[in-house]
Write a protein that holds these residues in place. Structure first.
Motif, short mmCIF file in Angstrom:
data_model
loop_
_atom_site.label_atom_id
_atom_site.label_comp_id
_atom_site.label_asym_id
_atom_site.label_seq_id
_atom_site.Cartn_x
_atom_site.Cartn_y
_atom_site.Cartn_z
N THR A 160 0.83 -1.21 0.00
CA THR A 160 0.00 0.00 0.00
C THR A 160 0.87 1.26 0.00
O THR A 160 0.56 2.23 -0.70
CB THR A 160 -0.97 -0.02 1.21
OG1 THR A 160 -1.72 -1.23 1.14
CG2 THR A 160 -1.92 1.15 1.20
N VAL A 161 1.97 1.22 0.75
CA VAL A 161 2.88 2.39 0.77
C VAL A 161 3.53 2.56 -0.60
O VAL A 161 3.66 3.68 -1.12
CB VAL A 161 3.96 2.23 1.86
CG1 VAL A 161 5.02 3.32 1.75
CG2 VAL A 161 3.33 2.24 3.25
N LEU A 162 3.91 1.46 -1.21
CA LEU A 162 4.53 1.50 -2.53
C LEU A 162 3.56 2.12 -3.54
O LEU A 162 3.94 2.92 -4.39
CB LEU A 162 4.87 0.05 -2.94
CG LEU A 162 5.91 -0.21 -4.00
CD1 LEU A 162 7.21 0.53 -3.69
CD2 LEU A 162 6.18 -1.71 -4.07
N ARG A 163 2.28 1.80 -3.41
CA ARG A 163 1.28 2.28 -4.37
C ARG A 163 0.82 3.71 -4.07
O ARG A 163 0.74 4.54 -4.96
CB ARG A 163 0.06 1.33 -4.33
CG ARG A 163 -0.93 1.52 -5.46
CD ARG A 163 -2.16 0.68 -5.24
NE ARG A 163 -2.85 1.08 -4.02
CZ ARG A 163 -3.38 0.22 -3.15
NH1 ARG A 163 -3.31 -1.07 -3.35
NH2 ARG A 163 -4.00 0.67 -2.06
N ASP A 164 0.55 4.00 -2.80
CA ASP A 164 -0.11 5.27 -2.45
C ASP A 164 0.79 6.26 -1.74
O ASP A 164 0.38 7.39 -1.49
CB ASP A 164 -1.31 5.00 -1.51
CG ASP A 164 -2.35 4.11 -2.16
OD1 ASP A 164 -2.35 4.02 -3.41
OD2 ASP A 164 -3.16 3.51 -1.43
N TYR A 204 15.64 20.13 7.80
CA TYR A 204 14.76 19.31 6.96
C TYR A 204 13.36 19.91 6.95
O TYR A 204 13.02 20.75 7.79
CB TYR A 204 14.72 17.88 7.49
CG TYR A 204 13.98 17.73 8.81
CD1 TYR A 204 14.63 17.91 10.02
CD2 TYR A 204 12.62 17.44 8.85
CE1 TYR A 204 13.96 17.79 11.23
CE2 TYR A 204 11.94 17.31 10.06
CZ TYR A 204 12.62 17.49 11.23
OH TYR A 204 11.95 17.37 12.43
N GLU A 205 12.59 19.44 6.00
CA GLU A 205 11.21 19.91 5.88
C GLU A 205 10.32 18.70 5.56
O GLU A 205 10.70 17.85 4.76
CB GLU A 205 11.17 20.89 4.70
CG GLU A 205 9.86 21.60 4.50
CD GLU A 205 9.91 22.42 3.22
OE1 GLU A 205 8.88 22.48 2.53
OE2 GLU A 205 10.99 22.98 2.90
N VAL A 206 9.17 18.62 6.23
CA VAL A 206 8.21 17.56 5.92
C VAL A 206 7.25 18.16 4.88
O VAL A 206 6.45 19.04 5.22
CB VAL A 206 7.44 17.11 7.19
CG1 VAL A 206 6.45 15.99 6.85
CG2 VAL A 206 8.43 16.64 8.26
N ARG A 207 7.38 17.72 3.64
CA ARG A 207 6.64 18.35 2.55
C ARG A 207 5.41 17.51 2.19
O ARG A 207 5.54 16.36 1.77
CB ARG A 207 7.57 18.48 1.34
CG ARG A 207 7.16 19.56 0.39
CD ARG A 207 8.25 19.84 -0.62
NE ARG A 207 9.44 20.50 -0.04
CZ ARG A 207 10.60 20.62 -0.69
NH1 ARG A 207 10.74 20.14 -1.91
NH2 ARG A 207 11.61 21.25 -0.11
N ALA A 208 4.24 18.09 2.36
CA ALA A 208 2.99 17.37 2.09
C ALA A 208 2.90 17.05 0.60
O ALA A 208 3.44 17.76 -0.24
CB ALA A 208 1.80 18.20 2.51
N ARG A 209 2.20 15.99 0.28
CA ARG A 209 2.04 15.53 -1.09
C ARG A 209 1.61 16.65 -2.04
O ARG A 209 2.15 16.81 -3.11
CB ARG A 209 0.99 14.41 -1.09
CG ARG A 209 0.82 13.70 -2.39
CD ARG A 209 0.20 12.36 -2.20
NE ARG A 209 -1.05 12.41 -1.43
CZ ARG A 209 -1.73 11.34 -1.05
NH1 ARG A 209 -1.29 10.13 -1.36
NH2 ARG A 209 -2.84 11.44 -0.36
N GLU A 210 0.63 17.47 -1.58
CA GLU A 210 0.10 18.52 -2.46
C GLU A 210 1.08 19.66 -2.69
O GLU A 210 0.92 20.44 -3.62
CB GLU A 210 -1.25 19.04 -1.95
CG GLU A 210 -1.30 19.49 -0.51
CD GLU A 210 -1.56 18.33 0.47
OE1 GLU A 210 -1.87 18.64 1.63
OE2 GLU A 210 -1.45 17.16 0.08
N GLU A 211 2.14 19.73 -1.84
CA GLU A 211 3.14 20.78 -2.02
C GLU A 211 4.30 20.32 -2.90
O GLU A 211 5.19 21.07 -3.21
CB GLU A 211 3.75 21.19 -0.67
CG GLU A 211 2.75 21.78 0.31
CD GLU A 211 3.28 21.75 1.75
OE1 GLU A 211 2.49 22.05 2.65
OE2 GLU A 211 4.47 21.43 1.94
N GLN A 212 4.28 19.02 -3.27
CA GLN A 212 5.43 18.49 -4.03
C GLN A 212 5.30 18.85 -5.50
O GLN A 212 4.19 18.89 -6.04
CB GLN A 212 5.51 16.97 -3.85
CG GLN A 212 5.99 16.61 -2.47
CD GLN A 212 5.66 15.19 -2.07
OE1 GLN A 212 5.55 14.33 -2.93
NE2 GLN A 212 5.50 14.96 -0.79
#
Ligand code: F6R
Ligand code: ZN
Length: 189
Positions: free
Chosen positions: A163-167, A180-188
Motif C-alpha cells: 500500500t505504501v509502494l502504491r499510495d 529538513y522539511e516535511v513536505r505534504a504531497r500537495e506541495e510536491q
C-alpha cells in the motif's frame, strides 16, 4: 494458553543498535527501497555507486504470533537520495494493531499516514511516538549520526508494504539548508 517463548532478559544497545539475544540482523540497502524515492534517477545512481546500507533491524527472538509482543531496534544511517532523507520502507499493519516507538539515539522522526492526512512526530532519545491502529508508518533520519529507536508491537500485527509502494505516505521528508522539511504531497512539484 501459554506462549511458545520462554521469559528472557535482553539488552538494548543504543550505541550499536543491537538487541541481544537477537534474530538474524535485517539489512536494507538503497536497492531495497525501489519505487519509494521521488527522484528515480538519483535512486538508480545510488544503487549503481555502491548501493549503500540505509537501515538495519535488530530484533529479539520473539515469534510474530497472536499474544506475543515482538520488539526490535531500527538503526537508520544518515544520508539522502536526491535530497530525500534516508528512511524505512514504511508499512501498514494488516490487522488493526497499534505500535510504540521510542527514540534511543540520534535525530529522527516518525511519519504517519491514515490514507488522507499525514502526521510527523519527532523521536529524540527519551521521546516515544504512538502509532494507533489504521495508520501507516515510516521513520526518517533527520540528523548527521545514525538514528536508532525501539519498536514494540503486537505479534499478530502483520506487515503490508504494497500500500505504501502504491499510495505513498502523504508527505516526503526533504533536506533543506538549515535541516529538513516535511513536505505534504500537495506541495510536491
Ligand atoms: C514493526 C515496525 C518496525 C519496522 C522497522 C523497519 O511493525 O514498525 O519494527 O519494521 O522500523 O521498517 P520497515 O518494516 O518499514 O522496513
Ligand atoms: Zn509497524
Amino acid at each position: 494458553m501459554s506462549s511458545s517463548a520462554s521469559p528472557f532478559a535482553a539488552t538494548l544497545d543504543a550505541v550499536s543498535g543491537r538487541v541481544e539475544p537477537e534474530h538474524p540482523l535485517q539489512e536494507r540497502r538503497v536497492s531495497d527501497l525501489e519505487g519509494l524515492y521521488a527522484d528515480e534517477a538519483a535512486w538508480r545512481s545510488a544503487v549503481d555507486s555502491g548501493n549503500p546500507l540505509v537501515y538495519t533491524v535488530s530484533a529479539a527472538p520473539v515469534p510474530e504470533e497472536a499474544g506475543e509482543v515482538p520488539f526490535s531496534i531500527t538503526s537508520i544511517e544518515p544520508g539522502d537520495v536526491g535530497g530525500e532523507l534516508y528512511m524505512t520502507k514504511g508499512h501498514w499493519h494488516t490487522a488493526p494493531e497499534g505500535e510504540v516507538y521510542a527514540g534511543l539515539s540520534g535525530e529522527g522522526g516518525l511519519l504517519l499516514f491514515d490514507g488522507r492526512e499525514h502526521r510527523w512526530i519527532e523521536l529524540r532519545p527519551g521521546a516515544a511516538g504512538y502509532i494507533p491502529p489504521g495508520w501507516g508508518h515510516r521513520t526518517v533520519n533527520t540528523g548527521s549520526e545514525p538514528f536508532r529507536f525501539l519498536a514494540v508491537y503486537p505479534g499478530a500485527a502483520g506487515h503490508d508494504y504494497e500500500t505504501v509502494l502504491r499510495d505513498g505516505m502523504g508527505a516526503r521528508v526533504i533536506r533543506t539548508n538549515g535541516g529538513y522539511e516535511v513536505r505534504a504531497r500537495e506541495e510536491q512539484a
